[in-house]
Scaffold this active site. Sequence first.
Site, short mmCIF file in Angstrom:
data_model
loop_
_atom_site.label_atom_id
_atom_site.label_comp_id
_atom_site.label_asym_id
_atom_site.label_seq_id
_atom_site.Cartn_x
_atom_site.Cartn_y
_atom_site.Cartn_z
N ASN A 262 1.54 -7.69 -7.00
CA ASN A 262 2.57 -7.59 -8.06
C ASN A 262 3.74 -8.82 -8.30
O ASN A 262 3.75 -8.91 -9.38
CB ASN A 262 3.43 -6.09 -7.63
CG ASN A 262 3.99 -6.33 -6.39
OD1 ASN A 262 3.75 -7.00 -5.83
ND2 ASN A 262 5.13 -5.46 -6.42
N GLY B 232 2.59 -4.60 1.06
CA GLY B 232 1.55 -4.03 0.31
C GLY B 232 1.88 -2.44 0.61
O GLY B 232 3.23 -2.07 0.68
N SER B 233 0.77 -1.67 0.64
CA SER B 233 1.30 -0.15 0.30
C SER B 233 1.17 0.45 1.74
O SER B 233 0.65 -0.08 2.77
CB SER B 233 -0.11 0.32 -0.44
OG SER B 233 -1.33 0.11 0.29
N GLY C 3 -0.53 -0.78 5.40
CA GLY C 3 0.52 -0.67 6.45
C GLY C 3 0.11 -0.07 7.76
O GLY C 3 -0.05 -0.35 8.83
N GLU D 275 6.31 -4.88 4.66
CA GLU D 275 7.09 -4.47 3.42
C GLU D 275 6.55 -3.53 2.62
O GLU D 275 5.33 -4.10 2.04
CB GLU D 275 7.47 -6.06 2.82
CG GLU D 275 8.42 -7.02 3.57
CD GLU D 275 9.76 -6.33 3.36
OE1 GLU D 275 10.15 -5.18 2.79
OE2 GLU D 275 10.57 -7.23 4.21
N CYS E 157 7.84 -2.75 -5.85
CA CYS E 157 8.29 -2.02 -4.88
C CYS E 157 9.72 -1.40 -4.85
O CYS E 157 9.94 -0.15 -4.30
CB CYS E 157 8.08 -2.92 -3.42
SG CYS E 157 9.29 -4.18 -3.68
N GLU F 225 12.42 -9.20 5.29
CA GLU F 225 12.44 -10.68 4.76
C GLU F 225 13.57 -11.22 4.33
O GLU F 225 14.44 -10.27 4.19
CB GLU F 225 11.17 -10.71 3.79
CG GLU F 225 9.94 -10.31 4.08
CD GLU F 225 9.12 -11.23 4.96
OE1 GLU F 225 9.55 -12.60 5.27
OE2 GLU F 225 7.73 -11.12 5.01
P1 NAD Z 1 -2.30 -2.97 -1.05
O1 NAD Z 1 -1.96 -2.40 0.17
O2 NAD Z 1 -3.61 -2.39 -1.80
O3 NAD Z 1 -2.88 -4.56 -0.62
C1 NAD Z 1 -1.87 -5.37 -0.15
C2 NAD Z 1 -2.67 -6.61 0.56
O4 NAD Z 1 -3.19 -5.95 1.66
C3 NAD Z 1 -3.84 -7.18 -0.35
O5 NAD Z 1 -3.81 -8.46 -0.31
C4 NAD Z 1 -5.00 -6.67 0.15
O6 NAD Z 1 -6.20 -7.29 0.14
C5 NAD Z 1 -4.61 -6.56 1.64
N1 NAD Z 1 -5.55 -5.58 2.27
C6 NAD Z 1 -6.16 -4.38 1.94
N2 NAD Z 1 -6.57 -3.66 2.94
C7 NAD Z 1 -6.52 -4.37 3.97
C8 NAD Z 1 -6.61 -4.19 5.35
N3 NAD Z 1 -7.39 -3.09 5.91
N4 NAD Z 1 -6.19 -5.08 6.30
C9 NAD Z 1 -5.39 -6.18 5.78
N5 NAD Z 1 -5.10 -6.48 4.72
C10 NAD Z 1 -5.43 -5.37 3.58
O7 NAD Z 1 -1.18 -3.20 -2.05
P2 NAD Z 1 -0.99 -3.54 -3.34
O8 NAD Z 1 -1.46 -2.69 -4.33
O9 NAD Z 1 -1.55 -5.10 -3.60
O10 NAD Z 1 0.58 -3.82 -3.81
C11 NAD Z 1 1.52 -2.65 -4.21
C12 NAD Z 1 1.91 -2.08 -2.82
O11 NAD Z 1 2.89 -3.13 -2.26
C13 NAD Z 1 2.99 -1.08 -3.35
O12 NAD Z 1 2.91 -0.02 -2.48
C14 NAD Z 1 4.30 -1.76 -3.36
O13 NAD Z 1 5.43 -0.75 -3.33
C15 NAD Z 1 4.19 -2.52 -2.46
N6 NAD Z 1 5.32 -3.82 -2.06
C16 NAD Z 1 6.15 -3.71 -1.46
C17 NAD Z 1 7.18 -4.76 -1.38
C18 NAD Z 1 8.45 -4.79 -0.51
O14 NAD Z 1 8.97 -5.90 -0.49
N7 NAD Z 1 8.69 -3.81 0.26
C19 NAD Z 1 7.04 -5.70 -2.45
C20 NAD Z 1 5.99 -5.63 -3.25
C21 NAD Z 1 4.94 -4.64 -3.30
#
Ligand code: NAD
Length: 482
Positions: free
Chosen positions: A152, A228-229, A233, A250, A284, A462
Amino acid sequence: MTSREQMFINGQWVGASDGATRPTVNPFDQSVLAEVPAATEEDARQAIAAASKAYHDPAWAKMDPAERGRLLRKVAALIHERADEIAKTETLDNGKPFREAKGDVLFAAQTFEYYAGWADKIEGSVIPVPGPRFNYTRKEPLGVTVHIIPWNYPFQLGCRSVAPALAAGNTVVAKPASETPLSFLRLAKVMEDAGVPKGVFNVVTGSGAKVGPVLVSAPETAGVVLTGSVPTGQELLKEAARKIVPVTLELGGKSPNVVFPDANLEKAVKGAAFGIFMNAGQMCWAGSRLLVHESIHDSFVQKLADFAKGWKQGSGLDKDVRMGPLVSKGHHKTVSSYVEKGKAEGAKLALGGARPADAVLANGNFLQPTIFTDVDPKMTIFREEIFGPVLSVTKFGSDEEAIALANAVDFGLYAGVWTSNLQRAHRFAAELESGQVAINEYPVTFPQTPFGGFKMSGIGHEQGRGALDFYTRTKSVMVNLG
Ligand code: NAD
């Protein structure tokens, strides 16, 4: 024209070891922007090995911290110089309006500037202890840090963790999301041109599910940052638990934006709209739950709907466009399914909820700015992160009710309060279960201020000085002087 991209490992531009690539597409029209290496597990191991070697190489390990700071300032200057080009890449790959992408890139440059200043100020302490002894602490880098980046805000959020990691003397393996790998490859070029020693910064592209676990569980990996999601996490924590590696998570949010009648309502309308429709709601910290005092509810929602209707949708490269497409077809489907759930569970659709009618947008993953009213805390659209331009509005009558509603979800990333009452503002700041609270503004952050979530929104934070604690480990040294 489709470009053929390469990853950056050990200072070399390389393809996947088995030659595999995957396309990255423009979400505005589904055209293929580039073929990007789909890294193998072996590629991931190579990147970690390169980062580990670089970590021990005197070219980096013995670099004067002030020199490290100068290097990071050079990185910041090159990002500034190339801001338009990087922002355009981000717009094409992610879909966001160029103006927003440019803001992300400048924020990233400021993050490098901020942490460049810290490079030679990471100090230990002297601790008074009994007896003829001298005790001091050393703040040492962790070693190889792995940075897993979402789609994002790929450039901004990737740089948010890479800058402090390098400032503290770590080496880095970054893995951008497969939907949006391009801007981080541009960062690799910046690092190369700035003269960052080979192996200090590496980028691996491809599937997170495939290479993520290899990066996290590699014996040399000493710290992991995931933005990520929640499900990712949770997977990552399991992997990290096996070797007790520290993590910063995060994760997602379902942030409340609380509006009182005594606020500047014109500003609140704009803040509420930016809070949910910027980046097509793929934030997020999106203010995805609007809590409005019952006395102003109807007129406030009307003003918000009128304002949002004016947001032009289209290609992020078009100057007048305020809202681009969602990042992928799959994500469009997910967000649309939440709109259907909202309707089915009895929420009232006050705006949008469908694809825009404009035929020019037919190939893009567009969804209109969408507002639901009469949203009950039991409804799915009140509780779950939708990650799209879908706002849930709920009425409240008292301060206590607003606090209870605001805190009634599993997330706690960000919260907004709109009021001119000072006591109320600070009461909410104290009682909201959220890593960040914004008063009379939404949303805002700076490289200097901590960014992190409570509850399921994450672990650690962060930005700011405190982030450096994650990227360093403390060693206590006891000297017997007797
Ligand atoms: P996602 O969790 O699908 O992917 C995030 C990253 O993780 C990608 O690079 C993906 O390739 C990688 N990934 C996927 N599976 C993995 C695994 N098993 N091991 C290690 N890495 C893996 O998230 P997304 O769809 O890219 O982003 C959206 C999510 O991120 C939303 O939930 C959003 O709220 C969150 N987000 C949080 C913040 C924050 O600062 N808190 C900021 C931006 C986005």
